[in-house]
Design a protein around this motif. Structure first.
Motif, mmCIF file in Angstrom:
data_model
loop_
_atom_site.group_PDB
_atom_site.id
_atom_site.type_symbol
_atom_site.label_atom_id
_atom_site.label_comp_id
_atom_site.label_asym_id
_atom_site.label_seq_id
_atom_site.Cartn_x
_atom_site.Cartn_y
_atom_site.Cartn_z
ATOM 1 N N LEU A 37 0.816 -1.227 0.000
ATOM 2 C CA LEU A 37 0.000 0.000 0.000
ATOM 3 C C LEU A 37 0.851 1.280 0.000
ATOM 4 N N PRO A 38 1.858 1.383 0.881
ATOM 5 C CA PRO A 38 2.683 2.603 0.809
ATOM 6 C C PRO A 38 3.432 2.729 -0.526
ATOM 7 N N ASP A 39 3.831 1.600 -1.097
ATOM 8 C CA ASP A 39 4.504 1.656 -2.415
ATOM 9 C C ASP A 39 3.554 2.224 -3.469
ATOM 10 N N VAL A 40 2.312 1.770 -3.435
ATOM 11 C CA VAL A 40 1.345 2.232 -4.452
ATOM 12 C C VAL A 40 0.980 3.695 -4.224
ATOM 13 N N LEU A 41 0.800 4.080 -2.966
ATOM 14 C CA LEU A 41 0.358 5.455 -2.685
ATOM 15 C C LEU A 41 1.482 6.473 -2.839
ATOM 16 N N ASP A 42 2.708 6.071 -2.465
ATOM 17 C CA ASP A 42 3.779 7.080 -2.371
ATOM 18 C C ASP A 42 4.960 6.850 -3.302
ATOM 19 N N LYS A 43 4.959 5.770 -4.082
ATOM 20 C CA LYS A 43 6.093 5.544 -4.996
ATOM 21 C C LYS A 43 5.589 5.252 -6.415
ATOM 22 N N PRO A 44 4.973 6.252 -7.036
ATOM 23 C CA PRO A 44 4.466 6.064 -8.406
ATOM 24 C C PRO A 44 5.581 5.639 -9.373
ATOM 25 N N GLU A 45 6.829 5.987 -9.005
ATOM 26 C CA GLU A 45 7.944 5.661 -9.908
ATOM 27 C C GLU A 45 8.138 4.155 -10.054
ATOM 28 N N LEU A 46 7.566 3.383 -9.116
ATOM 29 C CA LEU A 46 7.671 1.920 -9.241
ATOM 30 C C LEU A 46 6.773 1.401 -10.367
ATOM 31 N N GLY A 47 5.818 2.219 -10.739
ATOM 32 C CA GLY A 47 4.954 1.841 -11.869
ATOM 33 C C GLY A 47 4.056 0.646 -11.603
ATOM 34 N N LEU A 48 3.749 0.424 -10.329
ATOM 35 C CA LEU A 48 2.865 -0.716 -10.020
ATOM 36 C C LEU A 48 1.491 -0.500 -10.646
ATOM 37 N N PRO A 49 0.840 -1.567 -11.098
ATOM 38 C CA PRO A 49 -0.464 -1.405 -11.767
ATOM 39 C C PRO A 49 -1.455 -0.569 -10.954
ATOM 40 N N ALA A 50 -1.580 -0.834 -9.652
ATOM 41 C CA ALA A 50 -2.562 -0.067 -8.853
ATOM 42 C C ALA A 50 -2.198 1.410 -8.804
ATOM 43 N N ALA A 51 -0.895 1.702 -8.945
ATOM 44 C CA ALA A 51 -0.473 3.121 -8.911
ATOM 45 C C ALA A 51 -0.745 3.806 -10.244
ATOM 46 N N ARG A 52 -1.057 3.019 -11.262
ATOM 47 C CA ARG A 52 -1.358 3.617 -12.581
ATOM 48 C C ARG A 52 -2.845 3.969 -12.706
ATOM 49 N N VAL A 53 -3.596 3.681 -11.651
ATOM 50 C CA VAL A 53 -5.015 4.078 -11.647
ATOM 51 C C VAL A 53 -5.070 5.527 -11.209
ATOM 52 N N ARG A 54 -5.233 6.414 -12.198
ATOM 53 C CA ARG A 54 -5.293 7.862 -11.928
ATOM 54 C C ARG A 54 -6.436 8.404 -12.791
ATOM 55 N N PRO A 55 -7.628 8.430 -12.256
ATOM 56 C CA PRO A 55 -8.787 8.819 -13.075
ATOM 57 C C PRO A 55 -8.579 10.156 -13.759
ATOM 58 N N THR A 56 -8.943 10.197 -15.048
ATOM 59 C CA THR A 56 -8.863 11.450 -15.809
ATOM 60 C C THR A 56 -9.781 12.475 -15.173
ATOM 61 N N PHE A 57 -9.308 13.718 -15.079
ATOM 62 C CA PHE A 57 -10.149 14.785 -14.511
ATOM 63 C C PHE A 57 -11.499 14.827 -15.228
ATOM 64 N N PRO A 58 -12.660 14.914 -14.581
ATOM 65 C CA PRO A 58 -12.865 15.182 -13.153
ATOM 66 C C PRO A 58 -13.073 13.898 -12.336
#
Ligand SMILES: O=C(O)[C@H](O)[C@@H](O)[C@H](O)[C@H](O)COP(=O)(O)O
Length: 261
Positions: A216-237
Protein backbone atom coordinates in the motif's frame (compact mmCIF):
# COMPACT_ATOMS: atom_id res chain seq x y z
CA UNK A 1 -5.86 26.97 -15.07
CA UNK A 2 -2.85 25.62 -16.94
CA UNK A 3 -3.38 22.68 -19.25
CA UNK A 4 -1.27 20.50 -17.02
CA UNK A 5 -3.27 21.45 -13.96
CA UNK A 6 -6.51 20.90 -15.89
CA UNK A 7 -5.57 17.27 -16.53
CA UNK A 8 -3.99 16.65 -13.16
CA UNK A 9 -6.22 14.16 -11.30
CA UNK A 10 -7.66 15.12 -7.95
CA UNK A 11 -5.58 13.73 -5.08
CA UNK A 12 -6.89 10.38 -3.86
CA UNK A 13 -9.36 10.35 -0.99
CA UNK A 14 -8.27 7.74 1.51
CA UNK A 15 -10.04 6.47 4.61
CA UNK A 16 -8.66 3.82 6.91
CA UNK A 17 -11.07 1.91 9.15
CA UNK A 18 -10.44 -0.07 12.32
CA UNK A 19 -11.95 -3.25 10.88
CA UNK A 20 -13.21 -4.83 7.68
CA UNK A 21 -16.75 -4.67 9.07
CA UNK A 22 -16.49 -0.91 9.62
CA UNK A 23 -14.95 -0.54 6.15
CA UNK A 24 -17.91 -2.45 4.65
CA UNK A 25 -20.42 -0.13 6.36
CA UNK A 26 -18.76 3.00 4.96
CA UNK A 27 -18.23 1.41 1.56
CA UNK A 28 -21.98 0.69 1.32
CA UNK A 29 -22.77 4.32 2.25
CA UNK A 30 -20.38 5.48 -0.47
CA UNK A 31 -21.90 3.18 -3.11
CA UNK A 32 -25.43 4.30 -2.17
CA UNK A 33 -24.40 7.98 -2.46
CA UNK A 34 -22.75 7.36 -5.85
CA UNK A 35 -25.78 5.50 -7.20
CA UNK A 36 -28.15 8.26 -5.99
CA UNK A 37 -26.11 10.98 -7.71
CA UNK A 38 -25.94 8.93 -10.91
CA UNK A 39 -29.64 8.04 -10.96
CA UNK A 40 -30.65 11.64 -10.15
CA UNK A 41 -28.53 12.79 -13.10
CA UNK A 42 -29.06 10.06 -15.72
CA UNK A 43 -31.68 7.64 -14.43
CA UNK A 44 -29.20 4.78 -14.23
CA UNK A 45 -26.07 3.66 -12.34
CA UNK A 46 -23.23 1.90 -14.16
CA UNK A 47 -20.89 -0.01 -11.87
CA UNK A 48 -18.04 -2.48 -12.43
CA UNK A 49 -17.00 -4.88 -9.68
CA UNK A 50 -13.75 -6.80 -9.14
CA UNK A 51 -13.40 -10.27 -7.71
CA UNK A 52 -11.29 -11.63 -4.84
CA UNK A 53 -12.36 -10.36 -1.43
CA UNK A 54 -14.40 -7.48 -2.86
CA UNK A 55 -17.81 -9.17 -3.31
CA UNK A 56 -17.98 -10.02 0.40
CA UNK A 57 -17.11 -6.40 1.27
CA UNK A 58 -20.43 -5.33 -0.29
CA UNK A 59 -22.57 -6.95 2.42
CA UNK A 60 -23.60 -3.48 3.62
CA UNK A 61 -25.89 -3.38 0.57
CA UNK A 62 -27.95 -6.32 1.92
CA UNK A 63 -30.70 -5.34 2.52
CA UNK A 64 -30.58 -1.63 1.87
CA UNK A 65 -33.79 0.26 1.04
CA UNK A 66 -31.78 3.15 -0.45
CA UNK A 67 -30.51 0.95 -3.29
CA UNK A 68 -32.52 1.16 -6.52
CA UNK A 69 -31.42 -2.18 -7.95
CA UNK A 70 -33.52 -1.86 -11.12
CA UNK A 71 -31.42 1.20 -12.11
CA UNK A 72 -28.10 -0.63 -11.79
CA UNK A 73 -26.10 -1.95 -14.75
CA UNK A 74 -23.38 -4.27 -13.42
CA UNK A 75 -20.21 -5.29 -15.25
CA UNK A 76 -17.09 -7.12 -14.07
CA UNK A 77 -13.73 -5.30 -14.03
CA UNK A 78 -12.12 -8.61 -14.78
CA UNK A 79 -13.31 -12.17 -15.00
CA UNK A 80 -11.79 -15.59 -15.07
CA UNK A 81 -12.38 -17.61 -18.25
CA UNK A 82 -14.35 -20.32 -16.45
CA UNK A 83 -18.05 -21.34 -16.44
CA UNK A 84 -20.36 -18.90 -14.63
CA UNK A 85 -21.08 -21.41 -11.85
CA UNK A 86 -17.39 -22.25 -11.34
CA UNK A 87 -16.02 -21.37 -7.87
CA UNK A 88 -13.30 -19.24 -9.58
CA UNK A 89 -15.89 -17.13 -11.43
CA UNK A 90 -16.23 -13.53 -10.21
CA UNK A 91 -19.83 -13.61 -11.42
CA UNK A 92 -20.35 -16.68 -9.23
CA UNK A 93 -18.71 -14.91 -6.26
CA UNK A 94 -20.81 -11.74 -6.72
CA UNK A 95 -24.01 -13.74 -7.22
CA UNK A 96 -23.38 -15.80 -4.08
CA UNK A 97 -22.32 -12.83 -1.94
CA UNK A 98 -24.74 -10.18 -3.21
CA UNK A 99 -26.97 -10.61 -6.25
CA UNK A 100 -28.73 -13.73 -4.94
CA UNK A 101 -29.74 -11.70 -1.87
CA UNK A 102 -31.13 -8.52 -3.46
CA UNK A 103 -33.88 -7.76 -6.02
CA UNK A 104 -31.63 -6.89 -8.97
CA UNK A 105 -33.10 -7.84 -12.37
CA UNK A 106 -31.02 -10.60 -13.97
CA UNK A 107 -30.78 -8.62 -17.23
CA UNK A 108 -29.01 -5.79 -15.36
CA UNK A 109 -26.00 -8.01 -14.67
CA UNK A 110 -23.53 -8.55 -17.51
CA UNK A 111 -21.44 -11.74 -17.14
CA UNK A 112 -19.07 -12.94 -19.84
CA UNK A 113 -20.42 -15.21 -22.59
CA UNK A 114 -19.66 -18.74 -21.36
CA UNK A 115 -20.04 -20.19 -24.88
CA UNK A 116 -16.79 -18.42 -25.85
CA UNK A 117 -14.50 -19.75 -23.10
CA UNK A 118 -12.35 -21.61 -25.64
CA UNK A 119 -11.53 -18.49 -27.64
CA UNK A 120 -10.18 -15.68 -25.43
CA UNK A 121 -10.03 -13.23 -28.35
CA UNK A 122 -13.73 -13.80 -29.07
CA UNK A 123 -14.51 -13.75 -25.34
CA UNK A 124 -12.87 -10.35 -24.74
CA UNK A 125 -14.34 -8.94 -27.98
CA UNK A 126 -17.83 -10.03 -26.96
CA UNK A 127 -17.45 -8.40 -23.53
CA UNK A 128 -16.24 -5.21 -25.17
CA UNK A 129 -19.38 -5.30 -27.34
CA UNK A 130 -21.49 -5.57 -24.17
CA UNK A 131 -19.80 -2.39 -22.93
CA UNK A 132 -20.33 -0.63 -26.28
CA UNK A 133 -24.04 -1.51 -26.12
CA UNK A 134 -24.30 0.07 -22.68
CA UNK A 135 -22.07 3.10 -23.35
CA UNK A 136 -23.27 4.17 -26.81
CA UNK A 137 -21.32 3.44 -30.00
CA UNK A 138 -17.55 3.18 -29.86
CA UNK A 139 -16.95 6.00 -32.34
CA UNK A 140 -18.80 8.53 -30.20
CA UNK A 141 -17.70 7.26 -26.79
CA UNK A 142 -13.89 6.89 -27.05
CA UNK A 143 -14.02 5.14 -23.71
CA UNK A 144 -16.95 4.25 -21.41
CA UNK A 145 -17.46 6.47 -18.37
CA UNK A 146 -18.54 4.22 -15.50
CA UNK A 147 -20.23 5.92 -12.56
CA UNK A 148 -18.22 3.70 -10.24
CA UNK A 149 -15.48 1.10 -10.62
CA UNK A 150 -14.63 -0.99 -7.55
CA UNK A 151 -11.08 -2.35 -7.55
CA UNK A 152 -9.11 -4.69 -5.36
CA UNK A 153 -5.32 -4.73 -5.09
CA UNK A 154 -3.11 -7.77 -4.79
CA UNK A 155 -0.02 -7.96 -2.52
CA UNK A 156 2.09 -7.50 -5.69
CA UNK A 157 0.26 -4.28 -6.56
CA UNK A 158 -1.85 -5.77 -9.34
CA UNK A 159 -5.40 -4.61 -9.87
CA UNK A 160 -8.13 -6.03 -12.12
CA UNK A 161 -6.13 -8.60 -14.08
CA UNK A 162 -3.37 -6.09 -14.79
CA UNK A 163 -0.18 -7.50 -13.32
CA UNK A 164 3.29 -5.98 -12.74
CA UNK A 165 5.44 -6.02 -15.88
CA UNK A 166 2.64 -7.42 -18.06
CA UNK A 167 2.27 -6.17 -21.62
CA UNK A 168 -1.42 -5.40 -20.95
CA UNK A 169 -0.31 -2.43 -18.83
CA UNK A 170 0.43 -0.68 -22.12
CA UNK A 171 -2.92 -1.49 -23.79
CA UNK A 172 -4.45 1.92 -24.54
CA UNK A 173 -6.94 1.18 -27.29
CA UNK A 174 -9.03 -1.87 -26.45
CA UNK A 175 -11.61 -1.59 -23.70
CA UNK A 176 -11.33 -5.27 -22.75
CA UNK A 177 -8.23 -7.42 -23.17
CA UNK A 178 -7.33 -11.02 -22.36
CA UNK A 179 -4.38 -12.88 -20.89
CA UNK A 180 -3.46 -16.52 -20.56
CA UNK A 181 -0.60 -16.14 -18.09
CA UNK A 182 -2.11 -14.55 -15.02
CA UNK A 183 0.34 -15.05 -12.13
CA UNK A 184 -2.75 -15.21 -9.91
CA UNK A 185 -4.65 -18.41 -10.79
CA UNK A 186 -6.61 -19.17 -12.83
CA UNK A 187 -4.34 -18.12 -15.71
CA UNK A 188 -6.95 -17.32 -18.37
CA UNK A 189 -8.83 -14.06 -17.84
CA UNK A 190 -10.37 -11.02 -19.48
CA UNK A 191 -9.90 -7.58 -17.98
CA UNK A 192 -10.73 -3.91 -18.36
CA UNK A 193 -7.76 -1.90 -19.59
CA UNK A 194 -6.41 1.24 -17.93
CA UNK A 195 -8.21 3.67 -20.28
CA UNK A 196 -11.57 2.24 -19.17
CA UNK A 197 -10.61 2.29 -15.48
CA UNK A 198 -9.16 5.82 -15.74
CA UNK A 199 -12.22 7.27 -17.47
CA UNK A 200 -14.60 6.39 -14.64
CA UNK A 201 -16.29 9.16 -12.68
CA UNK A 202 -15.34 7.39 -9.46
CA UNK A 203 -12.79 4.62 -8.84
CA UNK A 204 -12.66 3.07 -5.37
CA UNK A 205 -9.96 0.67 -4.22
CA UNK A 206 -10.89 -1.66 -1.39
CA UNK A 207 -7.73 -3.02 0.24
CA UNK A 208 -7.83 -4.67 3.66
CA UNK A 209 -5.72 -7.05 5.67
CA UNK A 210 -2.10 -7.28 6.76
CA UNK A 211 -1.04 -8.89 3.48
CA UNK A 212 -1.36 -5.41 1.87
CA UNK A 213 0.77 -3.65 4.53
CA UNK A 214 3.92 -3.40 2.36
CA UNK A 215 2.41 -2.78 -1.05
CA UNK A 216 0.00 0.00 0.00
CA UNK A 217 2.68 2.60 0.81
CA UNK A 218 4.50 1.66 -2.41
CA UNK A 219 1.35 2.23 -4.45
CA UNK A 220 0.36 5.46 -2.68
CA UNK A 221 3.78 7.08 -2.37
CA UNK A 222 6.09 5.54 -5.00
CA UNK A 223 4.47 6.06 -8.41
CA UNK A 224 7.94 5.66 -9.91
CA UNK A 225 7.67 1.92 -9.24
CA UNK A 226 4.95 1.84 -11.87
CA UNK A 227 2.87 -0.72 -10.02
CA UNK A 228 -0.46 -1.40 -11.77
CA UNK A 229 -2.56 -0.07 -8.85
CA UNK A 230 -0.47 3.12 -8.91
CA UNK A 231 -1.36 3.62 -12.58
CA UNK A 232 -5.02 4.08 -11.65
CA UNK A 233 -5.29 7.86 -11.93
CA UNK A 234 -8.79 8.82 -13.08
CA UNK A 235 -8.86 11.45 -15.81
CA UNK A 236 -10.15 14.78 -14.51
CA UNK A 237 -12.87 15.18 -13.15
CA UNK A 238 -12.78 11.51 -12.10
CA UNK A 239 -12.06 10.90 -8.41
CA UNK A 240 -10.03 8.12 -6.81
CA UNK A 241 -10.95 6.73 -3.39
CA UNK A 242 -9.23 4.23 -1.10
CA UNK A 243 -11.15 2.22 1.46
CA UNK A 244 -8.55 0.44 3.60
CA UNK A 245 -8.38 -1.01 7.09
CA UNK A 246 -5.77 -0.13 9.72
CA UNK A 247 -4.06 -3.50 9.19
CA UNK A 248 -3.32 -2.60 5.57
CA UNK A 249 -2.46 1.07 6.19
CA UNK A 250 -0.15 0.55 9.22
CA UNK A 251 2.91 1.63 7.18
CA UNK A 252 1.22 4.43 5.24
CA UNK A 253 2.07 8.01 6.22
CA UNK A 254 -1.57 9.08 6.42
CA UNK A 255 -0.57 12.70 7.08
CA UNK A 256 0.97 12.78 3.59
CA UNK A 257 -2.03 11.43 1.70
CA UNK A 258 -4.62 14.17 1.37
CA UNK A 259 -7.92 12.54 2.16
CA UNK A 260 -11.45 13.43 3.02
CA UNK A 261 -14.79 11.78 2.32
O1 LIG B 1 -10.36 -11.42 -10.30
C1 LIG B 1 -9.54 -11.10 -9.47
O2 LIG B 1 -8.66 -11.85 -9.02
C2 LIG B 1 -9.65 -9.74 -8.87
O3 LIG B 1 -10.31 -8.84 -9.65
C3 LIG B 1 -8.29 -9.26 -8.46
O4 LIG B 1 -7.81 -8.18 -9.18
C4 LIG B 1 -8.41 -8.88 -7.02
O5 LIG B 1 -9.12 -7.64 -6.93
C5 LIG B 1 -7.05 -8.73 -6.40
O6 LIG B 1 -6.34 -9.93 -6.64
C6 LIG B 1 -7.16 -8.51 -4.90
O7 LIG B 1 -7.79 -9.64 -4.36
P1 LIG B 1 -8.09 -9.68 -2.78
O8 LIG B 1 -8.96 -8.48 -2.52
O9 LIG B 1 -8.81 -10.97 -2.58
O10 LIG B 1 -6.76 -9.57 -2.09
Amino acid sequence: MSAAAHHSPNPPILNSFASKDELAIHLAEFVVKAQKESIDKKGRFTIAISGGSLPNMLKGLIPNPAVKWDKWQVFYVDERAVPLDHPDSNHHACTTALFSKVPIPKENIHPLDPTLLDDLEELSDSYEKELIKEFAQRDSARFPVFDLILLGMGPDGHTASLFPGHELLAEDDRWVAYLQDSPKPPPKRITFTFPVINHAARVAFVAAGAEKIDVLPDVLDKPELGLPAARVRPTFPGQLYWFVDDAASAKVNLARTPFRL
